[in-house]
Design a protein around this motif. Structure first.
Motif, PDB file in Angstrom:
ATOM      1  N   THR A  10      45.257  20.763  77.257  1.00  6.50           N
ATOM      2  CA  THR A  10      46.085  19.989  78.189  1.00  6.50           C
ATOM      3  C   THR A  10      45.223  19.286  79.234  1.00  6.50           C
ATOM      4  N   ASP A  11      44.181  19.959  79.694  1.00  8.28           N
ATOM      5  CA  ASP A  11      43.268  19.327  80.654  1.00  8.28           C
ATOM      6  C   ASP A  11      42.591  18.105  80.024  1.00  8.28           C
ATOM      7  N   ASP A  12      42.089  18.268  78.804  1.00  9.28           N
ATOM      8  CA  ASP A  12      41.386  17.191  78.111  1.00  9.28           C
ATOM      9  C   ASP A  12      42.298  15.993  77.867  1.00  9.28           C
ATOM     10  N   VAL A  13      43.479  16.256  77.348  1.00 10.27           N
ATOM     11  CA  VAL A  13      44.427  15.178  77.053  1.00 10.27           C
ATOM     12  C   VAL A  13      44.850  14.480  78.343  1.00 10.27           C
ATOM     13  N   GLY A  14      45.143  15.259  79.367  1.00 10.39           N
ATOM     14  CA  GLY A  14      45.551  14.677  80.643  1.00 10.39           C
ATOM     15  C   GLY A  14      44.474  13.820  81.277  1.00 10.39           C
ATOM     16  N   GLU A  15      43.235  14.283  81.211  1.00  6.05           N
ATOM     17  CA  GLU A  15      42.129  13.512  81.787  1.00  6.05           C
ATOM     18  C   GLU A  15      41.928  12.198  81.042  1.00  6.05           C
ATOM     19  N   ARG A  16      42.107  12.215  79.727  1.00 11.49           N
ATOM     20  CA  ARG A  16      41.961  10.968  78.965  1.00 11.49           C
ATOM     21  C   ARG A  16      43.063   9.974  79.331  1.00 11.49           C
ATOM     22  N   LEU A  17      44.276  10.459  79.527  1.00  9.85           N
ATOM     23  CA  LEU A  17      45.376   9.587  79.952  1.00  9.85           C
ATOM     24  C   LEU A  17      45.081   8.995  81.326  1.00  9.85           C
ATOM     25  N   LEU A  18      44.695   9.837  82.271  1.00 10.71           N
ATOM     26  CA  LEU A  18      44.418   9.350  83.629  1.00 10.71           C
ATOM     27  C   LEU A  18      43.257   8.364  83.661  1.00 10.71           C
ATOM     28  N   ALA A  19      42.240   8.608  82.846  1.00  8.98           N
ATOM     29  CA  ALA A  19      41.093   7.697  82.801  1.00  8.98           C
ATOM     30  C   ALA A  19      41.524   6.315  82.328  1.00  8.98           C
ATOM     31  N   ARG A  20      42.412   6.265  81.342  1.00  8.34           N
ATOM     32  CA  ARG A  20      42.889   4.960  80.854  1.00  8.34           C
ATOM     33  C   ARG A  20      43.650   4.210  81.936  1.00  8.34           C
ATOM     34  N   ILE A  21      44.534   4.912  82.620  1.00 12.78           N
ATOM     35  CA  ILE A  21      45.344   4.264  83.661  1.00 12.78           C
ATOM     36  C   ILE A  21      44.453   3.778  84.798  1.00 12.78           C
ATOM     37  N   SER A  22      43.555   4.627  85.246  1.00 14.99           N
ATOM     38  CA  SER A  22      42.670   4.262  86.362  1.00 14.99           C
ATOM     39  C   SER A  22      41.786   3.074  86.021  1.00 14.99           C
ATOM     40  N   LYS A  23      41.233   3.084  84.824  1.00 13.10           N
ATOM     41  CA  LYS A  23      40.371   1.976  84.398  1.00 13.10           C
ATOM     42  C   LYS A  23      41.157   0.669  84.357  1.00 13.10           C
ATOM     43  N   ALA A  24      42.359   0.711  83.814  1.00 13.52           N
ATOM     44  CA  ALA A  24      43.183  -0.501  83.721  1.00 13.52           C
ATOM     45  C   ALA A  24      43.552  -1.014  85.110  1.00 13.52           C
ATOM     46  N   ALA A  25      43.970  -0.118  85.982  1.00 18.47           N
ATOM     47  CA  ALA A  25      44.378  -0.533  87.333  1.00 18.47           C
ATOM     48  C   ALA A  25      43.207  -1.124  88.102  1.00 18.47           C
ATOM     49  N   ALA A  26      42.010  -0.604  87.880  1.00 20.14           N
ATOM     50  CA  ALA A  26      40.826  -1.101  88.587  1.00 20.14           C
ATOM     51  C   ALA A  26      40.462  -2.524  88.181  1.00 20.14           C
ATOM     52  N   GLU A  27      40.888  -2.946  87.004  1.00 23.40           N
ATOM     53  CA  GLU A  27      40.558  -4.286  86.506  1.00 23.40           C
ATOM     54  C   GLU A  27      41.536  -5.355  86.981  1.00 23.40           C
ATOM     55  N   ALA A  28      42.581  -4.954  87.691  1.00 19.91           N
ATOM     56  CA  ALA A  28      43.629  -5.894  88.094  1.00 19.91           C
ATOM     57  C   ALA A  28      43.252  -6.651  89.365  1.00 19.91           C
ATOM     58  N   ASP A  29      43.872  -7.827  89.516  1.00 12.94           N
ATOM     59  CA  ASP A  29      43.577  -8.653  90.689  1.00 12.94           C
ATOM     60  C   ASP A  29      44.777  -8.843  91.613  1.00 12.94           C
ATOM     61  N   SER A  30      45.917  -8.240  91.277  1.00 16.93           N
ATOM     62  CA  SER A  30      47.108  -8.348  92.128  1.00 16.93           C
ATOM     63  C   SER A  30      48.006  -7.143  91.858  1.00 16.93           C
ATOM     64  N   GLY A  31      48.956  -6.923  92.746  1.00 14.39           N
ATOM     65  CA  GLY A  31      49.886  -5.813  92.558  1.00 14.39           C
ATOM     66  C   GLY A  31      50.671  -5.939  91.268  1.00 14.39           C
TER      67      GLY A  31
END
Length: 195
Positions: free
Chosen positions: A61-82
């Motif tokens: 569960t830790d591994d799967v959860g961390e992979r999900l969070l990493a995807r979301i964080s990476k995507a959000a960091a690439e954005a230029d607006s809300g």
């Protein structure tokens, strides 16, 4: 002749195969013998990497959860607006669900929710997802209100994903992300500060 894996590779293989086994039968419905058979190792090999079935499930569960969070964080960091952050975060989330229905079932299925320790892991992952989403809420509101809305946005994604995974049909994650992000963004634009 089978290839002997180093410890890290073997652990990764166990986690990958155990995900399929646990997603199918849940924590209580799965034995270490079944996991060992699916991996193609003996039960003592499992215990070289994990102290117990509970330890294996928790690591999973830790591994799967961390992979999900990493995807979301990476995507959000690439954005230029809300608005762009909202769409990219949902896109990352729904792509993850489409690529990992077993991971979604493991994290958000009833088996993880019924056990306090596993539920705490899922709650932590949900909290971290909400923490990633909260800065996307570009409205002049207090922190408490922002946190509540962030939890609602995460819950909306989880609810839609639950429906899609239960149907069991393929879906276009980008289409779903676009529709949900339009709904979310329209709702966020209507949010008013509390008096």
């Amino acid at each position: 002749m089978s290839v002997r894996l180093n410890a890290a590779a073997r652990r990764g293989q166990i986690l990958e195969v155990a995900l399929e086994v646990f997603a199918r039968a849940g924590f209580n419905g799965t034995s270490m013998n079944e996991v060992a058979d699916a991996v193609g190792v003996t039960k003592p090999v499992l215990y070289q990497h994990f102290d117990s079935k509970r330890d294996l499930y928790q690591a999973l569960t830790d591994d799967v959860g961390e992979r999900l969070l990493a995807r979301i964080s990476k995507a959000a960091a690439e954005a230029d607006s809300g608005k762009n952050r909202t769409e990219l975060a949902y896109q990352a989330y729904f792509r993850w669900v489409a690529d990992n229905p077993d991971g979604f079932r493991l994290l958000f299925g009833s088996g993880s929710r019924r056990d306090d320790e596993f539920n705490n892991t899922v709650r932590r992952i949900t909290e971290e997802a909400a923490n990633a989403v909260a800065p996307m809420i570009d409205v002049d509101i207090d922190t408490k209100h922002r946190r509540t809305l962030a939890q609602a946005l995460v819950g909306m994604a989880e609810g839609a994903s639950r429906h899609l995974v239960e149907i069991g049909e393929e879906f276009d994650p980008d289409d779903v992300a676009r529709e949900i992000s339009v709904l979310a963004w329209a709702g966020l634009r209507a949010v008013q500060p509390h008096d």
